[in-house]
Design a protein around this motif. Structure first.
Motif, PDB file in Angstrom:
ATOM      1  N   MET A   1       0.849  -1.177   0.000  1.00 12.34           N
ATOM      2  CA  MET A   1       0.000   0.000   0.000  1.00 12.34           C
ATOM      3  C   MET A   1       0.892   1.237   0.000  1.00 12.34           C
ATOM      4  SD  MET A   1      -2.826   1.214   2.776  1.00 12.34           S
ATOM      5  CE  MET A   1      -1.717   1.632   4.085  1.00 12.34           C
ATOM      6  N   ILE A   2       0.476   2.227  -0.769  1.00 20.56           N
ATOM      7  CA  ILE A   2       1.221   3.474  -0.851  1.00 20.56           C
ATOM      8  C   ILE A   2       0.373   4.588  -0.249  1.00 20.56           C
ATOM      9  CG2 ILE A   2       2.275   5.138  -2.414  1.00 20.56           C
ATOM     10  CD1 ILE A   2       2.669   2.876  -4.382  1.00 20.56           C
ATOM     11  N   SER A   3       0.928   5.304   0.708  1.00 17.59           N
ATOM     12  CA  SER A   3       0.188   6.398   1.333  1.00 17.59           C
ATOM     13  C   SER A   3       0.097   7.581   0.376  1.00 17.59           C
ATOM     14  CB  SER A   3       0.858   6.828   2.631  1.00 17.59           C
ATOM     15  OG  SER A   3       2.041   7.542   2.340  1.00 17.59           O
ATOM     16  N   ARG A   4      -0.799   8.475   0.668  1.00 19.19           N
ATOM     17  CA  ARG A   4      -1.000   9.676  -0.151  1.00 19.19           C
ATOM     18  C   ARG A   4       0.285  10.492  -0.256  1.00 19.19           C
ATOM     19  NH1 ARG A   4      -5.693  13.489   1.877  1.00 19.19           N
ATOM     20  NH2 ARG A   4      -5.696  11.719   3.249  1.00 19.19           N
ATOM     21  N   CYS A   5       0.970  10.681   0.852  1.00 21.74           N
ATOM     22  CA  CYS A   5       2.213  11.477   0.841  1.00 21.74           C
ATOM     23  C   CYS A   5       3.311  10.773   0.048  1.00 21.74           C
ATOM     24  CB  CYS A   5       2.686  11.727   2.268  1.00 21.74           C
ATOM     25  SG  CYS A   5       1.574  12.781   3.212  1.00 21.74           S
ATOM     26  N   THR A   6       3.431   9.476   0.239  1.00 18.45           N
ATOM     27  CA  THR A   6       4.451   8.723  -0.490  1.00 18.45           C
ATOM     28  C   THR A   6       4.143   8.715  -1.979  1.00 18.45           C
ATOM     29  OG1 THR A   6       4.816   7.313   1.427  1.00 18.45           O
ATOM     30  CG2 THR A   6       5.609   6.494  -0.684  1.00 18.45           C
ATOM     31  N   ARG A   7       2.885   8.518  -2.331  1.00 18.39           N
ATOM     32  CA  ARG A   7       2.475   8.497  -3.739  1.00 18.39           C
ATOM     33  C   ARG A   7       2.827   9.826  -4.400  1.00 18.39           C
ATOM     34  NH1 ARG A   7      -2.649   6.925  -3.064  1.00 18.39           N
ATOM     35  NH2 ARG A   7      -3.365   9.040  -2.792  1.00 18.39           N
ATOM     36  N   ARG A   8       2.536  10.908  -3.723  1.00 17.20           N
ATOM     37  CA  ARG A   8       2.854  12.235  -4.288  1.00 17.20           C
ATOM     38  C   ARG A   8       4.358  12.421  -4.409  1.00 17.20           C
ATOM     39  NH1 ARG A   8       1.783  16.879  -6.099  1.00 17.20           N
ATOM     40  NH2 ARG A   8       2.318  18.871  -5.213  1.00 17.20           N
ATOM     41  N   ALA A   9       5.110  11.983  -3.422  1.00 18.13           N
ATOM     42  CA  ALA A   9       6.567  12.122  -3.472  1.00 18.13           C
ATOM     43  C   ALA A   9       7.161  11.281  -4.605  1.00 18.13           C
ATOM     44  CB  ALA A   9       7.181  11.710  -2.138  1.00 18.13           C
ATOM     45  N   LEU A  10       6.619  10.107  -4.831  1.00 23.41           N
ATOM     46  CA  LEU A  10       7.137   9.223  -5.875  1.00 23.41           C
ATOM     47  C   LEU A  10       6.768   9.685  -7.279  1.00 23.41           C
ATOM     48  CD1 LEU A  10       6.410   5.701  -4.336  1.00 23.41           C
ATOM     49  CD2 LEU A  10       8.646   6.759  -4.663  1.00 23.41           C
ATOM     50  N   THR A  11       5.568  10.240  -7.428  1.00 27.79           N
ATOM     51  CA  THR A  11       5.062  10.547  -8.766  1.00 27.79           C
ATOM     52  C   THR A  11       5.004  12.031  -9.080  1.00 27.79           C
ATOM     53  OG1 THR A  11       2.753  10.652  -8.066  1.00 27.79           O
ATOM     54  CG2 THR A  11       3.610   8.491  -8.737  1.00 27.79           C
ATOM     55  N   GLY A  12       4.878  12.866  -8.065  1.00 24.60           N
ATOM     56  CA  GLY A  12       4.671  14.293  -8.297  1.00 24.60           C
ATOM     57  C   GLY A  12       3.251  14.595  -8.740  1.00 24.60           C
ATOM     58  N   ILE A  13       2.353  13.621  -8.595  1.00 20.14           N
ATOM     59  CA  ILE A  13       0.961  13.769  -9.028  1.00 20.14           C
ATOM     60  C   ILE A  13       0.079  13.956  -7.797  1.00 20.14           C
ATOM     61  CG2 ILE A  13      -0.958  12.630 -10.205  1.00 20.14           C
ATOM     62  CD1 ILE A  13       1.146  11.123 -11.857  1.00 20.14           C
ATOM     63  N   GLY A  14      -0.749  14.980  -7.822  1.00 18.68           N
ATOM     64  CA  GLY A  14      -1.604  15.299  -6.689  1.00 18.68           C
ATOM     65  C   GLY A  14      -2.828  14.406  -6.584  1.00 18.68           C
ATOM     66  N   LEU A  15      -3.522  14.527  -5.485  1.00 22.92           N
ATOM     67  CA  LEU A  15      -4.674  13.684  -5.172  1.00 22.92           C
ATOM     68  C   LEU A  15      -5.785  13.804  -6.207  1.00 22.92           C
ATOM     69  CD1 LEU A  15      -5.955  11.725  -3.200  1.00 22.92           C
ATOM     70  CD2 LEU A  15      -6.758  13.677  -1.865  1.00 22.92           C
ATOM     71  N   THR A  16      -6.102  15.013  -6.640  1.00 24.13           N
ATOM     72  CA  THR A  16      -7.168  15.197  -7.634  1.00 24.13           C
ATOM     73  C   THR A  16      -6.825  14.505  -8.938  1.00 24.13           C
ATOM     74  OG1 THR A  16      -7.774  17.312  -6.641  1.00 24.13           O
ATOM     75  CG2 THR A  16      -8.534  16.907  -8.881  1.00 24.13           C
ATOM     76  N   SER A  17      -5.572  14.603  -9.348  1.00 25.46           N
ATOM     77  CA  SER A  17      -5.141  13.964 -10.588  1.00 25.46           C
ATOM     78  C   SER A  17      -5.110  12.444 -10.479  1.00 25.46           C
ATOM     79  CB  SER A  17      -3.762  14.464 -10.997  1.00 25.46           C
ATOM     80  OG  SER A  17      -3.824  15.840 -11.314  1.00 25.46           O
ATOM     81  N   ILE A  18      -5.024  11.924  -9.279  1.00 24.88           N
ATOM     82  CA  ILE A  18      -5.077  10.478  -9.055  1.00 24.88           C
ATOM     83  C   ILE A  18      -6.528   9.999  -9.023  1.00 24.88           C
ATOM     84  CG2 ILE A  18      -4.674   8.675  -7.319  1.00 24.88           C
ATOM     85  CD1 ILE A  18      -2.125   9.308  -8.744  1.00 24.88           C
ATOM     86  N   ARG A  19      -7.420  10.803  -8.457  1.00 26.77           N
ATOM     87  CA  ARG A  19      -8.830  10.395  -8.361  1.00 26.77           C
ATOM     88  C   ARG A  19      -9.494  10.259  -9.725  1.00 26.77           C
ATOM     89  NH1 ARG A  19     -10.660  14.105  -3.296  1.00 26.77           N
ATOM     90  NH2 ARG A  19     -10.010  12.678  -1.660  1.00 26.77           N
ATOM     91  N   GLU A  20      -9.116  11.106 -10.684  1.00 31.98           N
ATOM     92  CA  GLU A  20      -9.741  11.066 -12.011  1.00 31.98           C
ATOM     93  C   GLU A  20      -9.556   9.713 -12.704  1.00 31.98           C
ATOM     94  OE1 GLU A  20      -8.168  14.476 -14.020  1.00 31.98           O
ATOM     95  OE2 GLU A  20      -9.310  15.864 -12.767  1.00 31.98           O
ATOM     96  N   PRO A  21      -8.330   9.164 -12.804  1.00 31.41           N
ATOM     97  CA  PRO A  21      -8.187   7.861 -13.442  1.00 31.41           C
ATOM     98  C   PRO A  21      -8.808   6.721 -12.633  1.00 31.41           C
ATOM     99  CG  PRO A  21      -6.058   8.659 -12.702  1.00 31.41           C
ATOM    100  CD  PRO A  21      -7.041   9.771 -12.525  1.00 31.41           C
ATOM    101  N   ILE A  22      -8.897   6.879 -11.317  1.00 29.66           N
ATOM    102  CA  ILE A  22      -9.582   5.863 -10.511  1.00 29.66           C
ATOM    103  C   ILE A  22     -11.058   5.844 -10.892  1.00 29.66           C
ATOM    104  CG2 ILE A  22     -10.342   5.253  -8.178  1.00 29.66           C
ATOM    105  CD1 ILE A  22      -7.614   6.328  -7.177  1.00 29.66           C
ATOM    106  N   SER A  23     -11.680   7.025 -10.963  1.00 27.19           N
ATOM    107  CA  SER A  23     -13.097   7.123 -11.323  1.00 27.19           C
ATOM    108  C   SER A  23     -13.356   6.608 -12.735  1.00 27.19           C
ATOM    109  CB  SER A  23     -13.581   8.569 -11.218  1.00 27.19           C
ATOM    110  OG  SER A  23     -13.513   9.000  -9.888  1.00 27.19           O
ATOM    111  N   ALA A  24     -12.394   6.819 -13.632  1.00 24.82           N
ATOM    112  CA  ALA A  24     -12.538   6.394 -15.032  1.00 24.82           C
ATOM    113  C   ALA A  24     -12.207   4.912 -15.222  1.00 24.82           C
ATOM    114  CB  ALA A  24     -11.649   7.246 -15.925  1.00 24.82           C
TER     115      ALA A  24
END
Length: 62
Positions: free
Chosen positions: A1-24
């Motif tokens: 599991m990747i936490s929100r902070c770790t995910r952002r640090a690894l990818t540079g992609i914010g939460l909103t930009s991650i939610r869109e592909p999840i919803s799609a």
């Protein structure tokens, strides 16, 4: 599991930009209570499917 902070640090992609592909349905995610969980392999697959930042240079025939 990747936490929100770790995910952002690894990818540079914010939460909103991650939610869109999840919803799609383009990024696989799991729910545990109110938490959204993205497994490292699922994040890697999604990132690999993103288009390249630069298009390759195609030389015109001489």
């Amino acid at each position: 599991m990747i936490s929100r902070c770790t995910r952002r640090a690894l990818t540079g992609i914010g939460l909103t930009s991650i939610r869109e592909p999840i919803s799609a349905g383009k990024l696989r995610a799991k729910k545990h209570g109110r938490r959204t969980i993205i497994l490292p392999d699922d994040l890697r697959v999604w990132l690999e499917r993103l288009p390249d930042a630069r298009k390759p240079i195609v030389e015109s025939p001489a």
